[in-house]
Design a protein around this motif. Structure first.
Motif, PDB file in Angstrom:
ATOM      1  N   LYS A   1     -27.402  19.043   0.883  1.00  0.00           N
ATOM      2  CA  LYS A   1     -26.046  19.784   0.903  1.00  0.00           C
ATOM      3  C   LYS A   1     -25.871  20.230  -0.561  1.00  0.00           C
ATOM      4  O   LYS A   1     -24.692  20.112  -1.155  1.00  0.00           O
ATOM      5  CB  LYS A   1     -25.040  18.950   1.562  1.00  0.00           C
ATOM      6  CG  LYS A   1     -25.117  18.954   3.019  1.00  0.00           C
ATOM      7  CD  LYS A   1     -23.733  18.007   3.535  1.00  0.00           C
ATOM      8  CE  LYS A   1     -23.909  16.512   3.156  1.00  0.00           C
ATOM      9  NZ  LYS A   1     -22.764  15.655   3.899  1.00  0.00           N
ATOM     10  N   SER A   2     -26.843  20.526  -1.264  1.00  0.00           N
ATOM     11  CA  SER A   2     -26.463  20.852  -2.574  1.00  0.00           C
ATOM     12  C   SER A   2     -27.418  22.414  -2.804  1.00  0.00           C
ATOM     13  O   SER A   2     -28.116  22.604  -2.000  1.00  0.00           O
ATOM     14  CB  SER A   2     -27.205  19.851  -3.785  1.00  0.00           C
ATOM     15  OG  SER A   2     -28.760  19.761  -3.589  1.00  0.00           O
TER      16      SER A   2
ATOM     17  N   TYR B   1     -25.064  22.580  -8.263  1.00  0.00           N
ATOM     18  CA  TYR B   1     -24.162  21.708  -7.449  1.00  0.00           C
ATOM     19  C   TYR B   1     -24.999  20.535  -6.719  1.00  0.00           C
ATOM     20  O   TYR B   1     -25.878  20.989  -5.840  1.00  0.00           O
ATOM     21  CB  TYR B   1     -23.278  22.257  -6.366  1.00  0.00           C
ATOM     22  CG  TYR B   1     -22.300  21.202  -5.629  1.00  0.00           C
ATOM     23  CD1 TYR B   1     -21.339  20.630  -6.217  1.00  0.00           C
ATOM     24  CD2 TYR B   1     -22.817  21.102  -4.373  1.00  0.00           C
ATOM     25  CE1 TYR B   1     -20.596  19.964  -5.499  1.00  0.00           C
ATOM     26  CE2 TYR B   1     -22.058  20.352  -3.563  1.00  0.00           C
ATOM     27  CZ  TYR B   1     -20.859  19.670  -4.253  1.00  0.00           C
ATOM     28  OH  TYR B   1     -20.153  18.619  -3.405  1.00  0.00           O
TER      29      TYR B   1
ATOM     30  N   HIS C   1     -24.543  17.537  -4.177  1.00  0.00           N
ATOM     31  CA  HIS C   1     -23.393  17.137  -3.234  1.00  0.00           C
ATOM     32  C   HIS C   1     -23.170  15.439  -3.588  1.00  0.00           C
ATOM     33  O   HIS C   1     -22.137  14.988  -3.499  1.00  0.00           O
ATOM     34  CB  HIS C   1     -23.662  17.158  -1.826  1.00  0.00           C
ATOM     35  CG  HIS C   1     -22.599  16.682  -0.866  1.00  0.00           C
ATOM     36  ND1 HIS C   1     -22.585  15.294  -0.382  1.00  0.00           N
ATOM     37  CD2 HIS C   1     -21.365  17.209  -0.553  1.00  0.00           C
ATOM     38  CE1 HIS C   1     -21.798  15.267   0.501  1.00  0.00           C
ATOM     39  NE2 HIS C   1     -20.839  16.113   0.206  1.00  0.00           N
TER      40      HIS C   1
ATOM     41  N   GLU D   1     -22.513  12.657  -7.528  1.00  0.00           N
ATOM     42  CA  GLU D   1     -22.211  14.097  -7.351  1.00  0.00           C
ATOM     43  C   GLU D   1     -22.133  14.645  -8.565  1.00  0.00           C
ATOM     44  O   GLU D   1     -21.434  14.074  -9.571  1.00  0.00           O
ATOM     45  CB  GLU D   1     -20.834  14.131  -6.529  1.00  0.00           C
ATOM     46  CG  GLU D   1     -20.559  15.432  -6.471  1.00  0.00           C
ATOM     47  CD  GLU D   1     -18.914  15.583  -5.758  1.00  0.00           C
ATOM     48  OE1 GLU D   1     -18.083  15.972  -6.469  1.00  0.00           O
ATOM     49  OE2 GLU D   1     -18.873  15.199  -4.779  1.00  0.00           O
TER      50      GLU D   1
ATOM     51  N   LYS E   1     -21.666  18.552 -10.878  1.00  0.00           N
ATOM     52  CA  LYS E   1     -21.649  19.912 -11.031  1.00  0.00           C
ATOM     53  C   LYS E   1     -21.776  20.189 -12.420  1.00  0.00           C
ATOM     54  O   LYS E   1     -21.391  19.810 -13.409  1.00  0.00           O
ATOM     55  CB  LYS E   1     -20.397  20.227 -10.595  1.00  0.00           C
ATOM     56  CG  LYS E   1     -19.730  19.733  -9.206  1.00  0.00           C
ATOM     57  CD  LYS E   1     -18.412  20.250  -8.996  1.00  0.00           C
ATOM     58  CE  LYS E   1     -17.895  19.885  -7.541  1.00  0.00           C
ATOM     59  NZ  LYS E   1     -16.448  19.968  -7.473  1.00  0.00           N
TER      60      LYS E   1
END
Length: 670
Positions: free
Chosen positions: A179-180, A204, A206, A232, A234
């Motif tokens: 999910k990144s 990103y 996740h 996580e 970013k």
């Protein structure tokens, strides 16, 4: 797109790669491969890597793409002798080069320093998207590059635009099953000697976490928090550059870029009292000028400004407070460099450098404790002289730290760092290298003035000084195959670290930065490389012995990796324009300070080993304009061979709970 569907697509792509791999391939000829000349700037001058007296490793842009890496810290795990894991459970595992952490490694972009007085960890947020290649120069290099280059130098060389194209650019998109995702783009315009370009990227990750509970042993109060097995993260970056050149005589450029990163990891907690999220922000501006006086002599210069901020976002869940604490570092640096051929067999390099730095702490109690400044200047020179098969390269740097802070007592500091290197080519197969010199590292403004119990500043710190010797040999028995072996020894005097101190009653009082003692680091590296036709492969082994000397005894330093094994294999199918890559690295268990894992309730003084295997396939289409790629990271799902002394697996010891990750992406360039 669901996680399952992405995984199916990635699996299908890999099955397709197997069939492509089996096809009959047209490969490059020996001359096409072996005639490639790699130019490096290890000594601030352009030279063929096969002729340098330094130990230099080059990671090409193609190798970076095949590794699936998007930040510098990910790339460095593929470099023999270097490592980066990140945060481990209860411990920090920073970048290491020959045992020394990032504070002893000078990081440059196109020969210009980017790390500031307190921001060596800036490498975590350097995007690889615009990198042509990376030069890793091992061994003490303070004579050429100045303070902080005790372990070596990482010089990132950015891509040069095709001046024949009026308009060029690229766009990249990538999605992963965890999910990144990653996205980037750049565009450049060239016309009549003028150029302009812009770039941006966003990465990103996740992450993954489990809810956990901690009971304060003193108050008995329970806290709930998120225990991140996978951080996580970013990171986003944007930048631009304008330039002008007149033939190959004059060149000027002005560039700027901004990067911001934040993370939630195993050191971040969410509980009744609040939420803390670390972040970093960097802003760089650079002006460069080059003047080729004639074919034999040239001048170059740069002026740079760098701002680095690190801190945390703080928020109470009841909404009663929302604050941000941070520290800011600002550096201004300028340099003028001359290079020229005195004779056909002698090349001289000389220059002058000056730097002004400031440090500001938002948490300080008063203005006098919040703001600090420093200034230094240096003269440096190097002479490369060739005597037939022997090349000798003497060099030095004279460094002056000049007191400018009126609010704090500063001493004038002088350091002289000499270096002498040799290269002897016995014949076409054998070449030998020998170098020795001194390095130095000034105390950072953080180490001198930090106001925090985890590391109380000490304005009386002495500079760290090192003495190093490197010995190596290169063997090329036939075209396409080479073996390099080298050994090194470094003695570091007056090493600085945050040392625990205790009250008279035996209770812990905090940590103070001190010149606590001396350190030796010695080791050996062996690397075999094969590059011929469709094949490009290497296998490397690295051994490290690093100890601190206390009262005449050798004591182990926690966090050091005694053994590393790394390897990579790439097969290129010319007929179908397909590249298939498999790479892996293994780190032996290392000691660490005793830590408590709140999730498992165990403590450990030695980690498990660390093993990762990655694979990727690239398909080039439309005359190499379009590249479709698919890959898998952590192919063996964090399997390892040795548990920690507390019985922890690799996942538990390093928080590597990400499992197998598939990714798909596409890049279009014009």
């Amino acid at each position: 797109m669901s996680k399952k569907s992405v995984a199916i697509l990635a699996g299908a792509a890999f099955l397709a790669s197997v069939s492509l791999y089996a096809q009959e391939a047209e490969t490059k000829t020996e001359s096409e491969v072996d005639d490639d000349v790699i130019t490096v700037t290890a000594s601030k001058i352009d030279e063929d890597i096969s002729k340098t007296t330094e130990k230099v490793q080059v990671i090409t842009g193609e190798m970076i793409e095949q590794s699936g890496s998007h930040t510098l810290n990910e790339v460095l795990n593929s470099v023999p002798g270097m490592s980066f894991i990140g945060k481990t459970v209860g411990n920090s595992e920073p970048l290491q080069m020959n045992g020394f952490t990032d504070e002893y490694v000078k990081i440059l972009i196109d020969g210009v320093p980017v790390s500031t007085g307190g921001s060596s960890a800036i490498y975590s947020y350097i995007s690889t998207d615009n990198i042509d290649h990376i030069e890793v120069i091992e061994g003490s290099s303070s004579a050429i590059w100045g303070s902080d280059a005790i372990a070596g130098v990482i010089n990132i060389i950015t891509k040069k635009r095709d001046e024949e194209k009026i308009l060029s650019g690229s766009i990249t998109g990538e999605a992963r099953t965890d999910k990144s995702y990653f996205g980037s783009g750049d565009v450049a315009v060239n016309y009549a000697g003028f150029s302009a370009e812009g770039k941006a990227s966003y990465d990103y990750k996740h992450g993954d976490y489990e809810s956990a509970t901690y009971t304060n042993p003193v108050s008995g109060k329970q806290y709930s928090y998120d225990n991140y097995d996978v951080p996580e993260e970013k990171t986003w970056m944007a930048g631009g550059k304008i330039g002008w050149h007149y033939d190959d005589i004059l060149k000027f450029s002005l560039s700027t870029d901004y990067t911001e990163g934040s993370s939630k990891d195993i050191t971040s907690t969410q509980h009744d009292d609040g939420y803390y999220q670390p972040f970093t922000k960097t802003l760089n501006a650079l002006f460069t000028g080059d003047w080729n006086i004639n074919d034999d002599h040239s001048l170059s210069s740069y002026v740079s400004a760098r701002r680095y901020e690190s801190g945390t976002h703080n928020q109470n869940f009841s909404g009663t407070w929302d604050a941000e604490t941070s520290k800011q570092f600002v550096d201004f640096e300028g340099e003028i460099l001359y290079t020229g051929y005195i004779t056909e067999m002698q090349q001289l390099m000389a220059g002058v450098n000056s730097q002004y730095s400031t440090y500001n702490d938002d948490n300080a109690d008063s203005e006098a404790e919040a703001s600090f400044e420093a200034m230094n200047a240096s003269l440096f020179a190097q002479d490369s002289i060739q005597f037939g098969s022997l090349t000798a390269v003497p060099g030095f740097r004279a460094f002056f730290s000049i007191p400018v802070d009126e609010n704090h007592d500063e001493d004038f500091i002088f350091n002289f760092s000499p270096k002498l290197s040799f290269r002897y080519e016995l014949n076409d197969e054998w070449a030998f290298k020998l170098s020795g010199g001194s390095g130095f590292k000034l105390p950072t403004l953080t180490q001198k003035y930090n106001d925090h119990y985890k590391g109380k500043g000490n304005p009386d710190l002495n500079p760290e000084v090192s003495y190093s010797v490197n010995l190596g040999a290169d063997w090329k028995p036939f075209k396409g195959f080479s073996v390099t072996a080298d050994g090194y020894f470094t003695y570091l005097h007056d090493m600085i670290d945050a040392i625990d101190w205790y009250e008279e009653d035996g209770s812990w009082g905090g940590r103070n930065y001190e010149n606590f003692g001396n350190v030796i680091s010695t080791g050996a590296n062996l690397k075999a490389e094969y590059k011929k036709g469709a094949w490009n492969a290497y296998l490397a082994y690295n051994y490290l012995f690093m100890r601190q000397i206390v009262d005449g005894d050798f004591e182990e330093i926690t966090g050091k990796i005694p053994h590393q094994i790394k390897g990579s294999v790439t097969y290129s199918i010319e007929k179908t324009r397909t590249d298939v890559n498999l790479n892996a690295f293994w780190y032996a268990p290392r000691s660490r300070s005793t830590t408590y894992d709140y999730g498992s309730g165990t403590s450990a003084t030695r980690t498990s080993d660390y093993f990762k295997v990655n694979a990727r396939i690239d398909q080039h289409l439309w005359g190499e304009h379009l590249t479709l790629y698919a890959g898998v990271k952590n192919l063996l799902n964090s399997i390892s061979f040795v548990k920690s002394n507390a019985g922890q697996t690799m996942k538990e010891s390093f928080g590597s709970g990400d499992g197998i990750t598939f990714y798909l992406g596409a890049k279009y360039a014009w």
